[in-house]
Design a protein around this motif. Sequence first.
Motif, PDB file in Angstrom:
ATOM      1  N   GLU A  66      -7.850 -22.658   4.017  1.00 45.26           N
ATOM      2  CA  GLU A  66      -8.089 -24.093   4.162  1.00 45.26           C
ATOM      3  C   GLU A  66      -8.678 -24.482   5.510  1.00 45.26           C
ATOM      4  O   GLU A  66      -9.648 -25.272   5.585  1.00 45.26           O
ATOM      5  CB  GLU A  66      -6.791 -24.872   3.919  1.00 45.26           C
ATOM      6  CG  GLU A  66      -6.335 -24.878   2.474  1.00 45.26           C
ATOM      7  CD  GLU A  66      -5.510 -23.666   2.094  1.00 45.26           C
ATOM      8  OE1 GLU A  66      -4.999 -23.627   0.970  1.00 45.26           O
ATOM      9  OE2 GLU A  66      -5.372 -22.738   2.943  1.00 45.26           O
ATOM     10  N   ASN A  67      -8.129 -23.968   6.603  1.00 43.43           N
ATOM     11  CA  ASN A  67      -8.640 -24.341   7.933  1.00 43.43           C
ATOM     12  C   ASN A  67     -10.082 -23.902   8.124  1.00 43.43           C
ATOM     13  O   ASN A  67     -10.903 -24.647   8.702  1.00 43.43           O
ATOM     14  CB  ASN A  67      -7.746 -23.757   9.024  1.00 43.43           C
ATOM     15  CG  ASN A  67      -6.401 -24.447   9.119  1.00 43.43           C
ATOM     16  OD1 ASN A  67      -6.234 -25.572   8.640  1.00 43.43           O
ATOM     17  ND2 ASN A  67      -5.422 -23.788   9.736  1.00 43.43           N
ATOM     18  N   TRP A  68     -10.389 -22.701   7.644  1.00 42.64           N
ATOM     19  CA  TRP A  68     -11.759 -22.229   7.790  1.00 42.64           C
ATOM     20  C   TRP A  68     -12.722 -23.052   6.946  1.00 42.64           C
ATOM     21  O   TRP A  68     -13.836 -23.392   7.387  1.00 42.64           O
ATOM     22  CB  TRP A  68     -11.862 -20.744   7.413  1.00 42.64           C
ATOM     23  CG  TRP A  68     -11.809 -19.841   8.601  1.00 42.64           C
ATOM     24  CD1 TRP A  68     -10.833 -18.957   8.928  1.00 42.64           C
ATOM     25  CD2 TRP A  68     -12.785 -19.761   9.644  1.00 42.64           C
ATOM     26  NE1 TRP A  68     -11.126 -18.328  10.112  1.00 42.64           N
ATOM     27  CE2 TRP A  68     -12.318 -18.795  10.573  1.00 42.64           C
ATOM     28  CE3 TRP A  68     -13.988 -20.397   9.898  1.00 42.64           C
ATOM     29  CZ2 TRP A  68     -13.030 -18.473  11.720  1.00 42.64           C
ATOM     30  CZ3 TRP A  68     -14.697 -20.073  11.041  1.00 42.64           C
ATOM     31  CH2 TRP A  68     -14.213 -19.118  11.936  1.00 42.64           C
ATOM     32  N   ILE A  69     -12.319 -23.399   5.732  1.00 42.85           N
ATOM     33  CA  ILE A  69     -13.202 -24.189   4.871  1.00 42.85           C
ATOM     34  C   ILE A  69     -13.438 -25.574   5.473  1.00 42.85           C
ATOM     35  O   ILE A  69     -14.563 -26.099   5.456  1.00 42.85           O
ATOM     36  CB  ILE A  69     -12.622 -24.274   3.453  1.00 42.85           C
ATOM     37  CG1 ILE A  69     -12.705 -22.894   2.776  1.00 42.85           C
ATOM     38  CG2 ILE A  69     -13.360 -25.324   2.623  1.00 42.85           C
ATOM     39  CD1 ILE A  69     -12.086 -22.829   1.407  1.00 42.85           C
ATOM     40  N   GLU A  70     -12.405 -26.154   6.036  1.00 41.39           N
ATOM     41  CA  GLU A  70     -12.564 -27.451   6.694  1.00 41.39           C
ATOM     42  C   GLU A  70     -13.533 -27.347   7.872  1.00 41.39           C
ATOM     43  O   GLU A  70     -14.387 -28.223   8.077  1.00 41.39           O
ATOM     44  CB  GLU A  70     -11.198 -27.949   7.168  1.00 41.39           C
ATOM     45  CG  GLU A  70     -11.242 -29.319   7.822  1.00 41.39           C
ATOM     46  CD  GLU A  70      -9.862 -29.807   8.251  1.00 41.39           C
ATOM     47  OE1 GLU A  70      -9.801 -30.833   8.955  1.00 41.39           O
ATOM     48  OE2 GLU A  70      -8.859 -29.155   7.885  1.00 41.39           O
ATOM     49  N   ARG A  71     -13.417 -26.290   8.625  1.00 36.45           N
ATOM     50  CA  ARG A  71     -14.295 -26.082   9.779  1.00 36.45           C
ATOM     51  C   ARG A  71     -15.739 -25.884   9.335  1.00 36.45           C
ATOM     52  O   ARG A  71     -16.678 -26.446   9.925  1.00 36.45           O
ATOM     53  CB  ARG A  71     -13.799 -24.870  10.557  1.00 36.45           C
ATOM     54  CG  ARG A  71     -14.467 -24.641  11.889  1.00 36.45           C
ATOM     55  CD  ARG A  71     -13.792 -23.465  12.587  1.00 36.45           C
ATOM     56  NE  ARG A  71     -14.419 -23.155  13.851  1.00 36.45           N
ATOM     57  CZ  ARG A  71     -14.077 -22.114  14.613  1.00 36.45           C
ATOM     58  NH1 ARG A  71     -13.096 -21.303  14.217  1.00 36.45           N
ATOM     59  NH2 ARG A  71     -14.697 -21.893  15.766  1.00 36.45           N
ATOM     60  N   ILE A  72     -15.926 -25.097   8.289  1.00 31.49           N
ATOM     61  CA  ILE A  72     -17.275 -24.846   7.775  1.00 31.49           C
ATOM     62  C   ILE A  72     -17.880 -26.134   7.227  1.00 31.49           C
ATOM     63  O   ILE A  72     -19.064 -26.419   7.449  1.00 31.49           O
ATOM     64  CB  ILE A  72     -17.233 -23.744   6.700  1.00 31.49           C
ATOM     65  CG1 ILE A  72     -16.887 -22.393   7.343  1.00 31.49           C
ATOM     66  CG2 ILE A  72     -18.569 -23.655   5.966  1.00 31.49           C
ATOM     67  CD1 ILE A  72     -16.533 -21.303   6.344  1.00 31.49           C
ATOM     68  N   GLN A  73     -17.096 -26.918   6.515  1.00 33.40           N
ATOM     69  CA  GLN A  73     -17.591 -28.186   5.980  1.00 33.40           C
ATOM     70  C   GLN A  73     -18.138 -29.083   7.081  1.00 33.40           C
ATOM     71  O   GLN A  73     -19.199 -29.700   6.934  1.00 33.40           O
ATOM     72  CB  GLN A  73     -16.468 -28.931   5.257  1.00 33.40           C
ATOM     73  CG  GLN A  73     -16.183 -28.479   3.862  1.00 33.40           C
ATOM     74  CD  GLN A  73     -15.243 -29.462   3.181  1.00 33.40           C
ATOM     75  OE1 GLN A  73     -15.663 -30.505   2.680  1.00 33.40           O
ATOM     76  NE2 GLN A  73     -13.962 -29.136   3.176  1.00 33.40           N
ATOM     77  N   ALA A  74     -17.407 -29.170   8.172  1.00 34.58           N
ATOM     78  CA  ALA A  74     -17.840 -30.023   9.277  1.00 34.58           C
ATOM     79  C   ALA A  74     -19.203 -29.571   9.801  1.00 34.58           C
ATOM     80  O   ALA A  74     -20.086 -30.401  10.083  1.00 34.58           O
ATOM     81  CB  ALA A  74     -16.802 -30.008  10.386  1.00 34.58           C
ATOM     82  N   CYS A  75     -19.384 -28.280   9.923  1.00 33.61           N
ATOM     83  CA  CYS A  75     -20.664 -27.739  10.398  1.00 33.61           C
ATOM     84  C   CYS A  75     -21.762 -27.956   9.363  1.00 33.61           C
ATOM     85  O   CYS A  75     -22.913 -28.255   9.711  1.00 33.61           O
ATOM     86  CB  CYS A  75     -20.509 -26.257  10.713  1.00 33.61           C
ATOM     87  SG  CYS A  75     -19.371 -25.917  12.082  1.00 33.61           S
ATOM     88  N   TRP A  76     -21.401 -27.836   8.102  1.00 38.58           N
ATOM     89  CA  TRP A  76     -22.375 -28.024   7.015  1.00 38.58           C
ATOM     90  C   TRP A  76     -22.890 -29.463   6.998  1.00 38.58           C
ATOM     91  O   TRP A  76     -24.063 -29.709   6.745  1.00 38.58           O
ATOM     92  CB  TRP A  76     -21.718 -27.666   5.683  1.00 38.58           C
ATOM     93  CG  TRP A  76     -22.474 -26.666   4.864  1.00 38.58           C
ATOM     94  CD1 TRP A  76     -22.767 -26.774   3.527  1.00 38.58           C
ATOM     95  CD2 TRP A  76     -23.023 -25.418   5.275  1.00 38.58           C
ATOM     96  NE1 TRP A  76     -23.457 -25.666   3.100  1.00 38.58           N
ATOM     97  CE2 TRP A  76     -23.630 -24.826   4.149  1.00 38.58           C
ATOM     98  CE3 TRP A  76     -23.064 -24.739   6.494  1.00 38.58           C
ATOM     99  CZ2 TRP A  76     -24.270 -23.592   4.210  1.00 38.58           C
ATOM    100  CZ3 TRP A  76     -23.702 -23.511   6.552  1.00 38.58           C
ATOM    101  CH2 TRP A  76     -24.284 -22.951   5.420  1.00 38.58           C
ATOM    102  N   HIS A  77     -21.999 -30.404   7.271  1.00 45.18           N
ATOM    103  CA  HIS A  77     -22.418 -31.804   7.341  1.00 45.18           C
ATOM    104  C   HIS A  77     -23.400 -32.014   8.489  1.00 45.18           C
ATOM    105  O   HIS A  77     -24.317 -32.844   8.382  1.00 45.18           O
ATOM    106  CB  HIS A  77     -21.202 -32.706   7.508  1.00 45.18           C
ATOM    107  CG  HIS A  77     -20.373 -32.852   6.269  1.00 45.18           C
ATOM    108  ND1 HIS A  77     -20.911 -33.181   5.034  1.00 45.18           N
ATOM    109  CD2 HIS A  77     -19.033 -32.718   6.063  1.00 45.18           C
ATOM    110  CE1 HIS A  77     -19.956 -33.249   4.128  1.00 45.18           C
ATOM    111  NE2 HIS A  77     -18.804 -32.963   4.718  1.00 45.18           N
TER     112      HIS A  77
END
Length: 241
Positions: A86-97
Amino acid sequence: MSIHIGTSGWSYNHWQGVLYPSATPVHDRLGYYVQRFHTVELNSSFYRWPKLATFAGWRRHLPDGFLLTVKASRGLTHAKKLYAPENWIERIQACWHQLRDKRAILLVQLSPNHPYDYARLAYFVKQIPVWMRVAIEFRHISWHNEAIFALLEQHQIAYCIMSGARLPCILRATAPFVYVRMHGPDPHQLYSGSYSDSDLHWWADRVGEWVSLGKDVFVYFNNDGEGNAVRNAETLRYLTK
């Protein structure tokens, strides 16, 4: 449908005189790359995940129409082996945005020491936002089975098709797009050798077949030695026009 062909990484000392002039400063190499290709697979993110500001900088400076594929951190794939993602996916999402229209695919390359674990993979893919395009590369032989293909199809995640030493080359399309990594034609060593014209004609035919099925296609060459990836990518791009 669209075809995107590039290389895995853009900054190699041994690409001087091949992709960029000799003695080109490291920070200027990307500028030469984008003059010849319209997509790249970022591999350095596997070793050190970039900051939000770095992704925002790429969005501003990459030319219109350029697509950046990013390899997931080894912290997620090799250290944790997808556990509690979960933490990694949240971090990746922020960068993807931050990347916005410059984002292409998130490549998730699993460790060769990570054997089949359906439950863990199923949990991981359920956490991935539906708007994020993801490809998964399985390096342990036990993953290549119908249950995994069905799971990927259900979530529209691409099975990463591989070409390389001791890797199975399974031409399976599990998503609206196809993702191919070309790790070199050497039968004994990954990332080595240059694909022959006959090899590249064969792959061009496969790309054409996927496009005829309505798939977008992404192909990245990872045989960086002696600039082979640059030459092979340009040849395949010419053959698929």
